[in-house]
Design a protein around this motif. Sequence first.
Motif, mmCIF file in Angstrom:
data_model
loop_
_atom_site.group_PDB
_atom_site.id
_atom_site.type_symbol
_atom_site.label_atom_id
_atom_site.label_comp_id
_atom_site.label_asym_id
_atom_site.label_seq_id
_atom_site.Cartn_x
_atom_site.Cartn_y
_atom_site.Cartn_z
ATOM 1 N N UNK A 22 25.580 4.750 62.429
ATOM 2 C CA UNK A 22 25.549 3.603 61.518
ATOM 3 C C UNK A 22 25.423 2.278 62.254
ATOM 4 N N UNK A 23 25.972 2.202 63.467
ATOM 5 C CA UNK A 23 25.907 0.962 64.240
ATOM 6 C C UNK A 23 24.734 0.941 65.214
ATOM 7 N N UNK A 24 23.986 2.037 65.287
ATOM 8 C CA UNK A 24 22.836 2.094 66.192
ATOM 9 C C UNK A 24 23.235 2.158 67.655
ATOM 10 N N UNK A 49 33.043 -0.759 75.303
ATOM 11 C CA UNK A 49 31.801 -0.454 76.030
ATOM 12 C C UNK A 49 30.683 -0.104 75.058
ATOM 13 N N UNK A 50 30.960 0.769 74.095
ATOM 14 C CA UNK A 50 29.930 1.214 73.162
ATOM 15 C C UNK A 50 29.412 0.067 72.301
ATOM 16 N N UNK A 51 30.322 -0.769 71.818
ATOM 17 C CA UNK A 51 29.888 -1.912 71.013
ATOM 18 C C UNK A 51 29.116 -2.917 71.868
ATOM 19 N N UNK A 52 29.465 -3.022 73.135
ATOM 20 C CA UNK A 52 28.731 -3.897 74.051
ATOM 21 C C UNK A 52 27.278 -3.474 74.221
ATOM 22 N N UNK A 53 27.002 -2.216 74.044
ATOM 23 C CA UNK A 53 25.633 -1.700 74.171
ATOM 24 C C UNK A 53 24.707 -2.242 73.090
ATOM 25 N N UNK A 54 25.277 -2.707 72.001
ATOM 26 C CA UNK A 54 24.451 -3.294 70.936
ATOM 27 C C UNK A 54 24.658 -4.811 70.876
ATOM 28 N N UNK A 55 25.189 -5.362 71.963
ATOM 29 C CA UNK A 55 25.317 -6.807 72.067
ATOM 30 C C UNK A 55 26.557 -7.404 71.440
ATOM 31 N N UNK A 70 35.491 0.199 59.537
ATOM 32 C CA UNK A 70 34.440 1.156 59.187
ATOM 33 C C UNK A 70 35.051 2.439 58.626
ATOM 34 N N UNK A 71 36.129 2.886 59.242
ATOM 35 C CA UNK A 71 36.770 4.147 58.877
ATOM 36 C C UNK A 71 37.585 4.038 57.592
ATOM 37 N N UNK A 72 38.019 2.854 57.242
ATOM 38 C CA UNK A 72 38.884 2.634 56.086
ATOM 39 C C UNK A 72 38.259 3.202 54.815
ATOM 40 N N UNK A 73 39.061 3.964 54.078
ATOM 41 C CA UNK A 73 38.602 4.527 52.822
ATOM 42 C C UNK A 73 37.940 5.882 52.945
ATOM 43 N N UNK A 74 37.694 6.329 54.149
ATOM 44 C CA UNK A 74 37.112 7.674 54.327
ATOM 45 C C UNK A 74 38.213 8.699 54.153
ATOM 46 N N UNK A 75 37.974 9.640 53.282
ATOM 47 C CA UNK A 75 38.956 10.691 53.008
ATOM 48 C C UNK A 75 38.843 11.794 54.062
#
Length: 131
Positions: A22-24, A49-55, A70-75
């Motif tokens: 979802x975040x590419x 680190x992972x989020x840094x890969x998309x700037x 992002x995870x909030x509300x996922x059952x």
Amino acid sequence: MDGVIVDTEAYYQIEQREFFEEFGIEVSDEELLATVGASFQSFQRSLVDWLGRIGRVVTPDEALRIYRDWKNGREVDYAALMNPGVHESWRVSKSAASATRTPRARFRQTLSFSEGKSRVWNPSHRRWYHS
């Protein structure tokens, strides 16, 4: 009781893969597998680190907030993730607990030792008595 009653590792791997898609974010299977059994702090550093890969330059707390938002509300169906034998063990332990609910049954719980002696545990008095 993660890992004992519920096997969540496989679920977390799938969930994290969905987050990356979802975040590419491109993350190798080896990197993802390296998070298995890792500490919370290690997971947070990986998120940075992972989020840094998309700037997205973020602090560990910000990275965690992004992931949790992002995870909030996922059952999560934890019952479906239970390890084999858990349901049966639970039924047996409930039966054993029911059988020891009466005062007499509780008092008469006995342990036999190799010397042929036995002792009776009285949970009300929290002590052993010789029988």
